[in-house]
Scaffold this motif. Structure first.
Motif, PDB file in Angstrom:
ATOM      1  N   ALA A   1       0.838  -1.211   0.000  1.00  0.00           N
ATOM      2  CA  ALA A   1       0.000   0.000   0.000  1.00  0.00           C
ATOM      3  C   ALA A   1       0.871   1.259   0.000  1.00  0.00           C
ATOM      4  O   ALA A   1       0.528   2.271  -0.607  1.00  0.00           O
ATOM      5  CB  ALA A   1      -0.927  -0.001   1.202  1.00  0.00           C
ATOM      6  N   ASP A   2       2.003   1.200   0.692  1.00  0.00           N
ATOM      7  CA  ASP A   2       2.886   2.380   0.790  1.00  0.00           C
ATOM      8  C   ASP A   2       3.933   2.427  -0.304  1.00  0.00           C
ATOM      9  O   ASP A   2       4.675   3.396  -0.412  1.00  0.00           O
ATOM     10  CB  ASP A   2       3.616   2.374   2.140  1.00  0.00           C
ATOM     11  N   PHE A   3       4.015   1.368  -1.106  1.00  0.00           N
ATOM     12  CA  PHE A   3       5.069   1.303  -2.114  1.00  0.00           C
ATOM     13  C   PHE A   3       4.946   2.449  -3.124  1.00  0.00           C
ATOM     14  O   PHE A   3       3.878   2.696  -3.669  1.00  0.00           O
ATOM     15  CB  PHE A   3       5.002  -0.039  -2.849  1.00  0.00           C
ATOM     16  N   ARG A   4       6.048   3.143  -3.374  1.00  0.00           N
ATOM     17  CA  ARG A   4       6.112   4.146  -4.441  1.00  0.00           C
ATOM     18  C   ARG A   4       7.447   3.996  -5.155  1.00  0.00           C
ATOM     19  O   ARG A   4       8.468   3.763  -4.510  1.00  0.00           O
ATOM     20  CB  ARG A   4       6.051   5.578  -3.892  1.00  0.00           C
ATOM     21  N   LEU A   5       7.424   4.160  -6.460  1.00  0.00           N
ATOM     22  CA  LEU A   5       8.656   4.131  -7.246  1.00  0.00           C
ATOM     23  C   LEU A   5       8.644   5.325  -8.191  1.00  0.00           C
ATOM     24  O   LEU A   5       7.705   5.500  -8.966  1.00  0.00           O
ATOM     25  CB  LEU A   5       8.733   2.820  -8.035  1.00  0.00           C
ATOM     26  N   THR A   6       9.692   6.148  -8.092  1.00  0.00           N
ATOM     27  CA  THR A   6       9.758   7.369  -8.895  1.00  0.00           C
ATOM     28  C   THR A   6      10.851   7.253  -9.953  1.00  0.00           C
ATOM     29  O   THR A   6      11.928   6.728  -9.678  1.00  0.00           O
ATOM     30  CB  THR A   6      10.055   8.571  -7.968  1.00  0.00           C
ATOM     31  N   VAL A   7      10.560   7.708 -11.148  1.00  0.00           N
ATOM     32  CA  VAL A   7      11.586   7.897 -12.182  1.00  0.00           C
ATOM     33  C   VAL A   7      11.641   9.391 -12.444  1.00  0.00           C
ATOM     34  O   VAL A   7      10.614   9.995 -12.805  1.00  0.00           O
ATOM     35  CB  VAL A   7      11.241   7.164 -13.491  1.00  0.00           C
TER      36      VAL A   7
ATOM     37  N   VAL B   1      21.852   6.082 -15.266  1.00  0.00           N
ATOM     38  CA  VAL B   1      20.856   6.207 -14.205  1.00  0.00           C
ATOM     39  C   VAL B   1      21.543   5.958 -12.868  1.00  0.00           C
ATOM     40  O   VAL B   1      22.512   5.201 -12.781  1.00  0.00           O
ATOM     41  CB  VAL B   1      19.673   5.219 -14.349  1.00  0.00           C
ATOM     42  N   MET B   2      21.024   6.630 -11.836  1.00  0.00           N
ATOM     43  CA  MET B   2      21.376   6.296 -10.462  1.00  0.00           C
ATOM     44  C   MET B   2      20.143   5.657  -9.852  1.00  0.00           C
ATOM     45  O   MET B   2      19.050   6.212  -9.926  1.00  0.00           O
ATOM     46  CB  MET B   2      21.749   7.558  -9.675  1.00  0.00           C
ATOM     47  N   THR B   3      20.339   4.448  -9.304  1.00  0.00           N
ATOM     48  CA  THR B   3      19.208   3.788  -8.672  1.00  0.00           C
ATOM     49  C   THR B   3      19.340   3.973  -7.159  1.00  0.00           C
ATOM     50  O   THR B   3      20.428   3.834  -6.597  1.00  0.00           O
ATOM     51  CB  THR B   3      19.163   2.293  -9.044  1.00  0.00           C
ATOM     52  N   HIS B   4      18.231   4.329  -6.521  1.00  0.00           N
ATOM     53  CA  HIS B   4      18.206   4.633  -5.088  1.00  0.00           C
ATOM     54  C   HIS B   4      17.284   3.643  -4.385  1.00  0.00           C
ATOM     55  O   HIS B   4      16.170   3.406  -4.846  1.00  0.00           O
ATOM     56  CB  HIS B   4      17.642   6.034  -4.841  1.00  0.00           C
ATOM     57  N   ALA B   5      17.759   3.105  -3.267  1.00  0.00           N
ATOM     58  CA  ALA B   5      16.965   2.111  -2.543  1.00  0.00           C
ATOM     59  C   ALA B   5      16.505   2.653  -1.197  1.00  0.00           C
ATOM     60  O   ALA B   5      17.038   3.655  -0.702  1.00  0.00           O
ATOM     61  CB  ALA B   5      17.783   0.846  -2.342  1.00  0.00           C
ATOM     62  N   ASP B   6      15.562   1.965  -0.607  1.00  0.00           N
ATOM     63  CA  ASP B   6      14.952   2.384   0.649  1.00  0.00           C
ATOM     64  C   ASP B   6      15.899   2.323   1.842  1.00  0.00           C
ATOM     65  O   ASP B   6      15.619   2.929   2.867  1.00  0.00           O
ATOM     66  CB  ASP B   6      13.738   1.495   0.941  1.00  0.00           C
ATOM     67  N   ASP B   7      16.990   1.574   1.735  1.00  0.00           N
ATOM     68  CA  ASP B   7      17.951   1.530   2.845  1.00  0.00           C
ATOM     69  C   ASP B   7      19.058   2.560   2.658  1.00  0.00           C
ATOM     70  O   ASP B   7      20.040   2.546   3.387  1.00  0.00           O
ATOM     71  CB  ASP B   7      18.567   0.124   2.974  1.00  0.00           C
ATOM     72  N   GLY B   8      18.931   3.440   1.656  1.00  0.00           N
ATOM     73  CA  GLY B   8      19.943   4.459   1.415  1.00  0.00           C
ATOM     74  C   GLY B   8      20.994   4.033   0.404  1.00  0.00           C
ATOM     75  O   GLY B   8      21.836   4.836  -0.004  1.00  0.00           O
ATOM     76  N   TYR B   9      20.951   2.768  -0.001  1.00  0.00           N
ATOM     77  CA  TYR B   9      21.913   2.244  -0.983  1.00  0.00           C
ATOM     78  C   TYR B   9      21.690   2.894  -2.346  1.00  0.00           C
ATOM     79  O   TYR B   9      20.555   3.194  -2.717  1.00  0.00           O
ATOM     80  CB  TYR B   9      21.699   0.732  -1.107  1.00  0.00           C
TER      81      TYR B   9
ATOM     82  N   LYS C   1      25.179  -4.220  -8.711  1.00  0.00           N
ATOM     83  CA  LYS C   1      24.560  -3.225  -9.600  1.00  0.00           C
ATOM     84  C   LYS C   1      23.035  -3.288  -9.556  1.00  0.00           C
ATOM     85  O   LYS C   1      22.364  -2.443 -10.140  1.00  0.00           O
ATOM     86  CB  LYS C   1      25.058  -3.426 -11.035  1.00  0.00           C
ATOM     87  N   GLY C   2      22.497  -4.292  -8.873  1.00  0.00           N
ATOM     88  CA  GLY C   2      21.037  -4.422  -8.771  1.00  0.00           C
ATOM     89  C   GLY C   2      20.551  -4.022  -7.388  1.00  0.00           C
ATOM     90  O   GLY C   2      20.720  -4.757  -6.411  1.00  0.00           O
ATOM     91  N   ALA C   3      19.950  -2.857  -7.277  1.00  0.00           N
ATOM     92  CA  ALA C   3      19.503  -2.346  -5.976  1.00  0.00           C
ATOM     93  C   ALA C   3      18.267  -3.101  -5.490  1.00  0.00           C
ATOM     94  O   ALA C   3      17.288  -3.243  -6.211  1.00  0.00           O
ATOM     95  CB  ALA C   3      19.195  -0.858  -6.058  1.00  0.00           C
ATOM     96  N   LYS C   4      18.359  -3.595  -4.252  1.00  0.00           N
ATOM     97  CA  LYS C   4      17.193  -4.162  -3.589  1.00  0.00           C
ATOM     98  C   LYS C   4      16.319  -3.006  -3.105  1.00  0.00           C
ATOM     99  O   LYS C   4      16.776  -1.877  -2.962  1.00  0.00           O
ATOM    100  CB  LYS C   4      17.643  -5.017  -2.399  1.00  0.00           C
TER     101      LYS C   4
ATOM    102  N   PRO D   1      29.239   8.013  -9.349  1.00  0.00           N
ATOM    103  CA  PRO D   1      29.378   6.720  -8.665  1.00  0.00           C
ATOM    104  C   PRO D   1      28.325   6.521  -7.584  1.00  0.00           C
ATOM    105  O   PRO D   1      27.902   7.478  -6.925  1.00  0.00           O
ATOM    106  CB  PRO D   1      30.778   6.804  -8.048  1.00  0.00           C
ATOM    107  N   GLY D   2      27.901   5.285  -7.374  1.00  0.00           N
ATOM    108  CA  GLY D   2      26.994   4.936  -6.288  1.00  0.00           C
ATOM    109  C   GLY D   2      27.780   4.509  -5.052  1.00  0.00           C
ATOM    110  O   GLY D   2      28.986   4.778  -4.943  1.00  0.00           O
ATOM    111  N   PHE D   3      27.099   3.821  -4.135  1.00  0.00           N
ATOM    112  CA  PHE D   3      27.686   3.485  -2.831  1.00  0.00           C
ATOM    113  C   PHE D   3      28.992   2.702  -2.976  1.00  0.00           C
ATOM    114  O   PHE D   3      30.041   3.134  -2.506  1.00  0.00           O
ATOM    115  CB  PHE D   3      26.666   2.690  -2.005  1.00  0.00           C
TER     116      PHE D   3
END
Ligand SMILES: Nc1nc2c(c(=O)[nH]1)N[C@H]1C(S)=C(S)[C@@H](COP(=O)(O)O)O[C@H]1N2
Ligand SMILES: [Mo]
Length: 233
Positions: free
Chosen positions: A77-83, A144-152, A196-199, A212-214
């Motif tokens: 219900a709270d899931f959101r994904l932004t591009v 692209v920079m992919t951003h995850a819910d844990d800050g990764y 390279k695959g963000a959870k 660069p990412g994390f």
């Protein structure tokens, strides 16, 4: 069909046609560029025509969990994904929006830089190319920079992000992706090392230059190509 229903159907068809048109342009622009993944490794060819097992990897039957241990719980219900970022139309999707996009199934191997490979996972989800086509990257977009819910975070060139088996995966081997593996939805990049695959993906930021990412900031390779043994920089 009532007139209102056929209007809704027409809008859905138009949207689908537009996604397909943008995707064709992106494919033409990016996937026509050759990759140079090298050819070392062993075993029969994988779906990219490369040997199944990259150099320095061994096959594991279990699927280890690799993260610092702070696993966010995101309800559907709270899931959101932004591009957003360098796109014509930033979009934010809820869970049902994601499921309304075309779904695909792809077999994917999972190569962790720490040397284990988990082979032949059956992922189901939405191609990252579909989502990008929905938002329409600007002509100057490159990464692209992919951003995850844990800050990764982790970055991908569009050349790799648009590959056919790069998915926003919500299902693995017929079951919902477990939280520890990034559920409700993660990115999988079978042609690159698994970091390279963000959870727990929540944002895809389209960039006009690489960043660069994390792990890329901490000495892992920016390009991360398993068949070149391309682990660290
Ligand atoms: N959000 C997030 N995604 C992540 C990570 C992480 O710590 N946080 N770790 C990465 C690393 S280093 C690897 S090897 C894979 C591991 O995925 P798994 O835990 O499902 O095996 O996820 C990648 N994606
Ligand atoms: Mo990793």
């Amino acid at each position: 069909m009532s007139p209102a229903e056929s209007d809704t159907q027409r809008m859905a068809d138009d949207k689908q046609a537009r996604i397909e048109a943008v995707r064709a342009q992106l494919r033409q622009r990016w996937l026509s560029k050759p990759r140079d993944p090298g050819s070392r490794g062993s075993g029969p060819p994988n779906r990219h025509g490369l040997p199944k097992l990259p150099p320095g990897q061994h096959v594991t039957d279990r699927w280890p969990v690799l993260d610092p241990g702070r696993q966010p719980r995101v309800s559907l219900a709270d899931f959101r994904l932004t591009v957003d970022g360098a796109v014509e139309e930033p979009v934010t999707l809820g869970w049902s929006d994601l499921l309304a996009l075309p779904q695909v199934e792809r077999a994917g191997d999972f190569h962790c830089v720490t040397s284990w490979s988990k082979m032949d996972l059956r992922f189901k989800g939405v191609q990252l190319a579909t989502l990008l086509s929905l938002a329409r990257p600007l002509p100057q977009a490159t990464h692209v920079m992919t951003h995850a819910d844990d800050g990764y975070t982790t970055n991908l060139p569009l050349r790799e992000a648009l590959e056919d088996d790069v998915l926003l995966a919500h299902t693995v081997d017929g079951a919902p992706l477990p939280v520890e593996h990034g559920g409700p939805v993660r990115i999988v990049t079978p042609q690159l090392y698994a970091w390279k695959g963000a959870k727990w993906i929540r944002r895809i930021e389209v960039l006009t230059q690489d960043r660069p990412g994390f792990w890329e900031e901490r000495g892992y390779s920016n390009t991360a190509q398993p068949w070149r043994d391309d682990r660290y920089s």
